[in-house]
Design a protein around this motif. Structure first.
Motif, PDB file in Angstrom:
ATOM      1  N   PHE A   1       7.793   5.997  -0.571  1.00  0.00           N
ATOM      2  CA  PHE A   1       8.893   5.055  -0.732  1.00  0.00           C
ATOM      3  C   PHE A   1       9.736   4.947   0.534  1.00  0.00           C
ATOM      4  CE2 PHE A   1       8.079   6.943  -4.995  1.00  0.00           C
ATOM      5  CZ  PHE A   1       7.416   5.838  -5.511  1.00  0.00           C
ATOM      6  N   ALA A   2       9.901   6.044   1.241  1.00  0.00           N
ATOM      7  CA  ALA A   2      10.649   5.992   2.498  1.00  0.00           C
ATOM      8  C   ALA A   2       9.913   5.139   3.524  1.00  0.00           C
ATOM      9  CB  ALA A   2      10.883   7.401   3.036  1.00  0.00           C
ATOM     10  N   GLY A   3       8.600   5.308   3.596  1.00  0.00           N
ATOM     11  CA  GLY A   3       7.810   4.489   4.512  1.00  0.00           C
ATOM     12  C   GLY A   3       7.839   3.021   4.132  1.00  0.00           C
ATOM     13  N   ALA A   4       7.801   2.747   2.827  1.00  0.00           N
ATOM     14  CA  ALA A   4       7.861   1.357   2.367  1.00  0.00           C
ATOM     15  C   ALA A   4       9.200   0.733   2.737  1.00  0.00           C
ATOM     16  CB  ALA A   4       7.648   1.304   0.860  1.00  0.00           C
ATOM     17  N   ARG A   5      10.283   1.504   2.600  1.00  0.00           N
ATOM     18  CA  ARG A   5      11.590   0.948   2.952  1.00  0.00           C
ATOM     19  C   ARG A   5      11.680   0.688   4.451  1.00  0.00           C
ATOM     20  NH1 ARG A   5      15.621   5.035   2.814  1.00  0.00           N
ATOM     21  NH2 ARG A   5      15.569   4.895   5.064  1.00  0.00           N
ATOM     22  N   ARG A   6      11.192   1.615   5.259  1.00  0.00           N
ATOM     23  CA  ARG A   6      11.250   1.410   6.714  1.00  0.00           C
ATOM     24  C   ARG A   6      10.451   0.180   7.122  1.00  0.00           C
ATOM     25  NH1 ARG A   6      10.670   7.112   6.707  1.00  0.00           N
ATOM     26  NH2 ARG A   6       8.414   6.900   7.059  1.00  0.00           N
ATOM     27  N   LEU A   7       9.258   0.038   6.575  1.00  0.00           N
ATOM     28  CA  LEU A   7       8.425  -1.114   6.910  1.00  0.00           C
ATOM     29  C   LEU A   7       9.082  -2.406   6.418  1.00  0.00           C
ATOM     30  CD1 LEU A   7       5.782  -2.151   8.115  1.00  0.00           C
ATOM     31  CD2 LEU A   7       4.713  -1.803   5.867  1.00  0.00           C
ATOM     32  N   GLY A   8       9.634  -2.356   5.206  1.00  0.00           N
ATOM     33  CA  GLY A   8      10.311  -3.537   4.670  1.00  0.00           C
ATOM     34  C   GLY A   8      11.526  -3.905   5.498  1.00  0.00           C
ATOM     35  N   ASP A   9      12.311  -2.909   5.895  1.00  0.00           N
ATOM     36  CA  ASP A   9      13.479  -3.171   6.740  1.00  0.00           C
ATOM     37  C   ASP A   9      13.069  -3.862   8.037  1.00  0.00           C
ATOM     38  OD1 ASP A   9      15.321  -2.110   4.991  1.00  0.00           O
ATOM     39  OD2 ASP A   9      15.333  -0.122   5.918  1.00  0.00           O
ATOM     40  N   SER A  10      11.999  -3.375   8.627  1.00  0.00           N
ATOM     41  CA  SER A  10      11.525  -3.967   9.885  1.00  0.00           C
ATOM     42  C   SER A  10      11.101  -5.412   9.680  1.00  0.00           C
ATOM     43  CB  SER A  10      10.350  -3.157  10.437  1.00  0.00           C
ATOM     44  OG  SER A  10      10.745  -1.831  10.753  1.00  0.00           O
ATOM     45  N   LEU A  11      10.385  -5.660   8.587  1.00  0.00           N
ATOM     46  CA  LEU A  11       9.937  -7.022   8.309  1.00  0.00           C
ATOM     47  C   LEU A  11      11.119  -7.958   8.101  1.00  0.00           C
ATOM     48  CD1 LEU A  11       7.687  -9.061   7.661  1.00  0.00           C
ATOM     49  CD2 LEU A  11       7.795  -8.268   5.281  1.00  0.00           C
TER      50      LEU A  11
ATOM     51  N   MET B   1       0.828  -1.200   0.000  1.00  0.00           N
ATOM     52  CA  MET B   1       0.000   0.000   0.000  1.00  0.00           C
ATOM     53  C   MET B   1       0.868   1.258   0.000  1.00  0.00           C
ATOM     54  SD  MET B   1      -2.941   1.381  -0.150  1.00  0.00           S
ATOM     55  CE  MET B   1      -4.065   0.036   0.177  1.00  0.00           C
ATOM     56  N   LEU B   2       1.966   1.262   0.740  1.00  0.00           N
ATOM     57  CA  LEU B   2       2.821   2.444   0.799  1.00  0.00           C
ATOM     58  C   LEU B   2       3.437   2.745  -0.561  1.00  0.00           C
ATOM     59  CD1 LEU B   2       4.544   1.840   4.253  1.00  0.00           C
ATOM     60  CD2 LEU B   2       2.808   3.546   3.710  1.00  0.00           C
ATOM     61  N   ILE B   3       3.826   1.713  -1.294  1.00  0.00           N
ATOM     62  CA  ILE B   3       4.343   1.913  -2.653  1.00  0.00           C
ATOM     63  C   ILE B   3       3.265   2.531  -3.534  1.00  0.00           C
ATOM     64  CG2 ILE B   3       5.093   0.724  -4.745  1.00  0.00           C
ATOM     65  CD1 ILE B   3       7.316   0.870  -2.837  1.00  0.00           C
ATOM     66  N   LYS B   4       2.048   2.056  -3.397  1.00  0.00           N
ATOM     67  CA  LYS B   4       0.962   2.537  -4.252  1.00  0.00           C
ATOM     68  C   LYS B   4       0.688   4.023  -4.061  1.00  0.00           C
ATOM     69  CE  LYS B   4      -1.638  -1.715  -5.084  1.00  0.00           C
ATOM     70  NZ  LYS B   4      -2.992  -2.304  -5.167  1.00  0.00           N
ATOM     71  N   VAL B   5       0.936   4.540  -2.878  1.00  0.00           N
ATOM     72  CA  VAL B   5       0.698   5.970  -2.637  1.00  0.00           C
ATOM     73  C   VAL B   5       1.978   6.782  -2.747  1.00  0.00           C
ATOM     74  CG1 VAL B   5      -1.309   5.497  -1.204  1.00  0.00           C
ATOM     75  CG2 VAL B   5       0.935   5.744  -0.116  1.00  0.00           C
ATOM     76  N   GLY B   6       3.071   6.148  -3.165  1.00  0.00           N
ATOM     77  CA  GLY B   6       4.308   6.874  -3.388  1.00  0.00           C
ATOM     78  C   GLY B   6       5.116   7.161  -2.147  1.00  0.00           C
TER      79      GLY B   6
ATOM     80  N   THR C   1       2.808  -8.091  -6.518  1.00  0.00           N
ATOM     81  CA  THR C   1       4.136  -7.511  -6.722  1.00  0.00           C
ATOM     82  C   THR C   1       5.163  -8.040  -5.736  1.00  0.00           C
ATOM     83  OG1 THR C   1       3.243  -5.496  -7.716  1.00  0.00           O
ATOM     84  CG2 THR C   1       5.449  -5.337  -6.738  1.00  0.00           C
ATOM     85  N   LEU C   2       4.785  -8.246  -4.492  1.00  0.00           N
ATOM     86  CA  LEU C   2       5.744  -8.722  -3.495  1.00  0.00           C
ATOM     87  C   LEU C   2       5.801 -10.245  -3.413  1.00  0.00           C
ATOM     88  CD1 LEU C   2       5.214  -6.127  -0.631  1.00  0.00           C
ATOM     89  CD2 LEU C   2       6.925  -6.140  -2.458  1.00  0.00           C
ATOM     90  N   GLN C   3       4.910 -10.927  -4.114  1.00  0.00           N
ATOM     91  CA  GLN C   3       4.961 -12.385  -4.129  1.00  0.00           C
ATOM     92  C   GLN C   3       5.798 -12.901  -5.299  1.00  0.00           C
ATOM     93  OE1 GLN C   3       1.786 -10.858  -3.302  1.00  0.00           O
ATOM     94  NE2 GLN C   3       2.557 -11.280  -1.237  1.00  0.00           N
ATOM     95  N   TYR C   4       5.720 -12.237  -6.445  1.00  0.00           N
ATOM     96  CA  TYR C   4       6.455 -12.671  -7.630  1.00  0.00           C
ATOM     97  C   TYR C   4       7.651 -11.746  -7.804  1.00  0.00           C
ATOM     98  CZ  TYR C   4       7.327 -14.156 -12.451  1.00  0.00           C
ATOM     99  OH  TYR C   4       7.912 -14.647 -13.598  1.00  0.00           O
TER     100      TYR C   4
ATOM    101  N   LEU D   1       0.714   4.093  -9.890  1.00  0.00           N
ATOM    102  CA  LEU D   1       1.116   3.026  -8.972  1.00  0.00           C
ATOM    103  C   LEU D   1      -0.043   2.492  -8.140  1.00  0.00           C
ATOM    104  CD1 LEU D   1       4.584   4.314  -7.668  1.00  0.00           C
ATOM    105  CD2 LEU D   1       4.138   2.399  -9.231  1.00  0.00           C
ATOM    106  N   VAL D   2      -1.088   3.264  -8.030  1.00  0.00           N
ATOM    107  CA  VAL D   2      -2.251   2.787  -7.281  1.00  0.00           C
ATOM    108  C   VAL D   2      -2.819   1.521  -7.915  1.00  0.00           C
ATOM    109  CG1 VAL D   2      -3.942   4.178  -8.560  1.00  0.00           C
ATOM    110  CG2 VAL D   2      -4.403   3.530  -6.190  1.00  0.00           C
ATOM    111  N   ALA D   3      -2.551   1.317  -9.212  1.00  0.00           N
ATOM    112  CA  ALA D   3      -3.037   0.131  -9.913  1.00  0.00           C
ATOM    113  C   ALA D   3      -2.011  -0.997  -9.914  1.00  0.00           C
ATOM    114  CB  ALA D   3      -3.417   0.485 -11.349  1.00  0.00           C
TER     115      ALA D   3
END
Length: 283
Positions: free
Chosen positions: A8-18, A1-6, A216-219, A209-211
């Motif tokens: 990217f910093a939030g997506a990286r932080r969440l991904g790093d945590s995961l 969802m964070l990628i879809k709304v642009g 995307t994260l599975q493949y 990107l909303v579409a």
């Protein structure tokens, strides 16, 4: 969802945590590692369920693949999705060939197609069909994107123009194109010298990107090619002096791949230079 709304910093932080807390062999996590430029780390998370995302053979015939071989195929797919490191890609291709050496010919052909075809498409030059030895390719300026041999260009340009033209008549098709397909098409367009169509082909899905596909994260090719598309769009925009677009997508890549593995750092360095060069330029 964070990628879809642009974000990217939030997506990286969440991904790093995961990636810090997820146990090994956790299905679906490898794609996050590839998105963040860590294909080697992705291998630690492969689970049996992830093998379901291996591509089918070229003719879609089912083929049974031993788990160890399938996981080696996943590792190759992770590296190919990110586009590096080249030595790991070559080593895994050889390992897979060795694993399949004793398999009966008909089954081996299906296994090779399922395990190698997509990865080869993601890392090979766009004109990788055989041709006369004097048709040596050159290199384009900037990011070193290959340029197709002259004798191939007219035929390829016509084929690609028909394909892209059909999609352009239905803009929703361009916006909803998957990142791996977009990446392979635009590399071919750039190789043909048609950067204008390449830019449009990249911009349609990146600006929507909303579409973005839910898988995307599975493949892994979707995750890796998403970032590679951003990088290619930034470089084409920088070459065209479209500073706003160049800064936008170079910044996205530099953010998502801020913790990337060493083989991907040249891309991060190029993106950082673009951001610095466009700093203060008109939007």
């Amino acid at each position: 969802m964070l990628i879809k709304v642009g974000d990217f910093a939030g997506a990286r932080r969440l991904g790093d945590s995961l990636l810090r807390v997820a146990p090994r062999a956790t299905a679906g996590v490898a794609g996050v590692a590839v998105l963040l430029g860590r294909p080697s780390l992705a291998r630690h998370f492969f689970a049996t369920e992830d093998t379901a995302w291996l591509p089918s053979s070229a003719d879609n015939q089912p083929v049974a693949i031993p788990l160890g071989t399938a996981q080696a195929g996943l590792a190759l797919l992770a590296y190919a999705a990110a586009g590096a490191p080249g030595d790991s890609i070559v080593a895994l291709e050889r390992r897979l060939d060795e694993r399949m050496a004793g398999v009966p010919a008909a089954r081996r052909a299906l296994m090779q197609s399922a395990l190698l075809d997509v990865s080869a498409e993601l890392v090979s030059t766009p004109w990788a069909a055989p041709g006369p030895p004097d048709q040596a390719p050159g290199s384009a300026p900037g990011n070193g994107t290959p340029v197709a041999p002259r004798s191939w260009r007219h035929r390829l340009r016509a084929d690609v123009a028909r394909f892209i033209g059909a999609r352009a008549r239905r803009p929703s098709l361009l916006r909803e194109s998957t990142p791996d397909g977009v990446y392979m098409n635009t590399r071919l367009l750039v190789a043909l010298g048609d950067t204008a169509t390449a830019e449009r082909t990249l911009s349609a899905p990146l600006d929507s990107l909303v579409a973005l596909h839910t898988a995307t994260l599975q493949y892994m090719p979707l995750a890796g090619c998403l970032v590679r598309n951003m990088a290619l769009r930034a470089e084409l925009a920088a070459r065209a002096r479209d500073m706003s677009t160049a800064r936008r997508w170079a910044g996205a890549v530099a953010t998502l791949w801020a913790g990337a593995e060493p083989a991907l750092l040249p891309t991060v360095d190029r993106m950082t230079r673009i951001v610095q060069a466009t700093h203060g330029s008109p939007s």
